[in-house]
Design an enzyme around this catalytic site. Structure first.
Site, mmCIF file in Angstrom:
data_model
loop_
_atom_site.group_PDB
_atom_site.id
_atom_site.type_symbol
_atom_site.label_atom_id
_atom_site.label_comp_id
_atom_site.label_asym_id
_atom_site.label_seq_id
_atom_site.Cartn_x
_atom_site.Cartn_y
_atom_site.Cartn_z
ATOM 1 N N ARG A 258 58.229 -4.275 38.730
ATOM 2 C CA ARG A 258 58.066 -3.099 37.883
ATOM 3 C C ARG A 258 56.672 -2.518 38.126
ATOM 4 O O ARG A 258 55.684 -3.013 37.604
ATOM 5 C CB ARG A 258 58.233 -3.503 36.401
ATOM 6 C CG ARG A 258 58.482 -2.339 35.465
ATOM 7 C CD ARG A 258 58.366 -2.770 34.013
ATOM 8 N NE ARG A 258 56.975 -2.936 33.645
ATOM 9 C CZ ARG A 258 56.527 -3.798 32.734
ATOM 10 N NH1 ARG A 258 57.351 -4.602 32.113
ATOM 11 N NH2 ARG A 258 55.228 -3.874 32.464
ATOM 12 N N HIS A 262 56.126 -0.936 31.023
ATOM 13 C CA HIS A 262 57.496 -1.170 30.536
ATOM 14 C C HIS A 262 58.116 0.147 30.073
ATOM 15 O O HIS A 262 59.197 0.532 30.494
ATOM 16 C CB HIS A 262 57.481 -2.182 29.387
ATOM 17 C CG HIS A 262 58.724 -2.196 28.573
ATOM 18 N ND1 HIS A 262 59.943 -2.601 29.075
ATOM 19 C CD2 HIS A 262 58.956 -1.827 27.289
ATOM 20 C CE1 HIS A 262 60.869 -2.487 28.132
ATOM 21 N NE2 HIS A 262 60.308 -2.013 27.046
ATOM 22 N N TYR A 271 48.175 -7.129 30.194
ATOM 23 C CA TYR A 271 48.723 -8.454 30.488
ATOM 24 C C TYR A 271 48.900 -8.761 31.989
ATOM 25 O O TYR A 271 49.368 -9.825 32.336
ATOM 26 C CB TYR A 271 50.051 -8.653 29.751
ATOM 27 C CG TYR A 271 51.053 -7.519 29.917
ATOM 28 C CD1 TYR A 271 51.828 -7.429 31.071
ATOM 29 C CD2 TYR A 271 51.210 -6.542 28.931
ATOM 30 C CE1 TYR A 271 52.734 -6.403 31.227
ATOM 31 C CE2 TYR A 271 52.117 -5.511 29.080
ATOM 32 C CZ TYR A 271 52.874 -5.446 30.229
ATOM 33 O OH TYR A 271 53.769 -4.416 30.386
#
Lengths: 359, 326
Positions: A258, A262, A271
């Site tokens: 990805r 998100h 993160y």
């Protein structure tokens, strides 16, 4: 020692990150370069669409949006392998598959722009499921569709897509389990993009591969390079053919990354490291297919420029169509709730209309 | 013409509809060879085959989600939750998908499915087999919630539920599954899904109830009659959508209302009826509305369960309180 069962998981890849062949036995469909160019063009238009979506959100013209950046090979590979009569049960970012099946960018914009009409696909197969936000739940809809095909004796296949995180859900396990138990024409594609919002693949499960979950359910299972559209497409073609001929379902794990957040409400810098993302870009699926097509003299910089301009114009048209679509009247929240509005609800509908008129 | 129990009427309706409509399929745990743990699907697999009477893996989530998928792709599934206490894993699929599929796709896809579940207490069952949880579903937009209380209503309402183009939760009061037999012609005549049934005419007090509690409520009406009090008894039958008009008309006549249900009291469906009476029937009421319900506790294990369930005595006492008030 006696062995009750043994298994192995095949890993399939045709192109390396530079677009160079890693094996010689390329599938038949790759000989049709026009078709390969068509796949490439959709990967590019999917990316242009995605960039446009994020820009719309950043300028307040779209609600929260889930980007598909980096998933283009996986998604287009899935969509291009399916027949129109097959059923797709996506999660919420498989635009490449859906655009191939006829979903219009304006419909995606409408949905993320807060309007249910985005789910009322005009050109895509009417039987395709809409985006499914509750993680994994769509897998069981695909299993139910596959069961309907089996009951009616139809040569159709149900395909669901799921993330690495989603493959932890009971709905996913339930779907592949009943598919194995009932020999259903189900293809479950785990688009493993390494991140379930902030939770990395390594703490999502102790399983070595996500594909092997399919073996536990009695399905075929394969892991593919999800950034290599040839691998995705080949695995899909094989899985669909097996399912269509009654040989059973398949779990495909497409390993990708990805590249974006998100959703637009997320900040992945919290993160994961910039270095990791930078490294992932070296495996960019779009760049990879382009390099291979250029090596075949099927694509060049001029074509690239022309196609991108075409995509921009297409997306501008789609954005304009979306922005020009007026909000639904207030009674729309009642009018699709039941086939026929119960008398008990008619009064509330009237109230909502009266309020709207200032009474 | 057949004399059948409530559960036999369920079987009869399923068989009738499966014979009439090839898109109707039955699925659940033990519904096939075993005919269901209560025998609701007995004989169906023999008659209609394994493709239409499907023993699923033991996973309620699977049953619910597959039901959504079947229904959205042209089938009319009737799913069985083996007990209402096991319906909770199904709720995500019911609330997030079945109930909203039509709405969220602007009518492109829909879920014409039925979820059947044996419901309620009073059969000395183990833990989690005796719940009354209909109120958890009546608050979900897009559903119908139906609770038959007699063999003939079970037959007619189940036919209607299967034929309905939208998802229906069909709770079967297991305490009265075999309570008595009734003549139910297998004529394929469905009952309306949007009306309450007036089971007994009366003039002094309206008793409103549903499910197995209809039994105690009718007995309470008998007891009241013996004391010269005329009670009207209404079986709500379809809780959602609610036919409030029938209840309101009755209360206009009697001026008093007692609502009886075995689910917990707070935010039980009785609260909705009481609220509507407060909103729309305040000036028809001669006394405060009474509720006779389960307590706001878990239904106890079976040594105490009959002390939890509304009794004839509690219903009679509540009715008398409404009469004493005016």
């Amino acid at each position: 020692m006696s062995i009750a069962a043994t298994f192995e998981i095949e890993y399939l890849q045709y192109l390396d990150p530079e677009g160079k062949p890693v094996r010689k036995d390329f599938p038949e469909f790759t000989r049709d370069l026009d078709h390969m160019v068509e796949l490439y063009k959709l990967m590019v238009s999917t990316r242009v669409f995605d960039t446009k979506s994020i820009a719309l959100q950043r300028t307040g013209k779209l609600g929260t949006y889930a980007s598909c950046l980096g998933h283009e090979a996986a998604h287009v590979g899935i969509g291009s392998a399916m027949r129109r009569e097959d059923v797709l049960a996506p999660s919420y970012r498989e635009y490449g598959a859906q655009l191939y099946r006829g979903v219009q960018p304006r419909e995606v914009y409408l949905y993320w722009g807060g309007d249910e009409r985005g789910n009322d696909f005009q050109n895509a197969p009417k039987h395709d499921f809409a985006w499914s936000v509750p993680i994994g739940t769509q897998c069981l809809h695909a299993a139910g569709a596959a069961l309907a095909f089996k009951i009616r004796g139809e040569q159709r296949v149900a395909v669901c897509t799921i993330g690495d995180g989603g493959s932890s859900k009971g709905d996913f396990y339930g779907a592949i389990n009943i598919a194995g138990a009932q020999n259903l024409p189900l293809v479950a594609v785990i688009v493993n993009n390494q991140w379930a919002i902030s939770v990395p693949r390594r703490i999502q499960t102790g399983a070595k591969t996500l594909a092997q979950k399919g073996l536990a359910a009695g399905l075929f299972a394969i892991q593919v390079d999800g950034n290599d559209i040839i691998a995705v497409r080949k695995a899909m073609d094989d899985a669909l053919a097996r399912a269509r001929s009654g040989q059973g379902g398949t779990v495909i794990e497409a390993v990708t990354y990805r590249l974006g957040d998100h959703t637009t409400a997320d900040d992945a810098r919290r993160y994961r490291s910039e270095a990791e993302v930078k490294e992932a870009w070296t495996r960019d699926p779009v760049k990879r297919l382009r390099a291979w097509l250029e090596s075949k003299k099927a694509w060049d910089a001029k074509k690239e420029e022309a196609w991108k301009a075409e995509c921009e114009a297409w997306m501008d048209e789609e954005v304009n169509a979306y922005l020009k679509t007026r909000a639904q009247p207030v009674e729309a929240m009642f009018d699709y709730l039941y086939a026929e509005l119960p008398a008990d609800l008619a009064q509330q509908r009237e109230q909502a209309i009266a309020l709207e008129r200032g009474h | 013409m057949a004399q059948v129990t409530l559960i036999e009427a369920v079987t009869m309706a399923l068989a009738h509809e499966m014979a009439r409509d090839p898109s109707v399929v039955v699925l659940g745990e033990d519904v096939g060879v075993n005919g269901g743990v209560f025998r609701a699907t007995v004989g169906l697999q023999e008659k209609f085959g394994e493709l239409r009477v499907i023993d699923t893996p033991l996973d309620e989530t699977t049953i619910a989600g597959v039901t959504v998928g079947l229904a959205a792709q042209g089938m009319k599934p009737v799913a069985e939750a083996q007990f209402e206490g096991f319906i909770y894993p199904m709720m995500e699929q019911i609330a997030c998908h079945a109930a909203r599929m039509r709405n969220r796709t602007r009518g492109r896809l829909s879920v014409p499915a039925v979820w059947r579940a044996p419901w309620g207490g009073g059969i000395h069952a183990p833990e989690h087999h005796s719940e009354a949880n209909e109120h958890l579903f009546t608050n979900i937009p897009g559903l119908r919630v139906v609770l038959p209380s007699s063999p003939s209503r079970a037959y007619g309402l189940l036919l209607a539920a299967i034929r309905d183009p939208d998802p229906v939760i069909f709770f079967e009061p297991k305490r009265i599954y075999r309570q008595y037999k009734e003549e139910v012609p297998d004529d394929g005549e469905a009952l309306p899904l949007d009306v309450c049934f007036v089971l007994r005419d009366g003039t002094d007090v309206t008793l409103v109830t549903w499910g197995a509690q209809v039994k105690e409520t009718l007995e309470a009406a008998d007891a009241l009659a013996a004391e010269g009090i005329s009670a009207e008894v209404i079986d709500v039958a379809t809780l959602k959508p609610l036919d409030f008009d029938t209840i309101h008309e009755s209360v206009k006549k009697t001026g008093r209302c007692v609502i009886v249900h075995e689910a917990p009291r707070t935010a039980g469906f009785g609260a909705e009826i009481a609220a509507r009476l407060a909103e729309q029937a305040m000036y028809d009421l001669l006394a405060p509305v009474e509720r006779v319900t389960g307590y706001d506790t878990h239904i106890p294990l079976f040594r105490l369960e009959m002390k939890y369930l509304p009794s004839v005595e509690r219903i009679v006492a509540a009715a008398k309180r409404t009469l004493a008030a005016s």
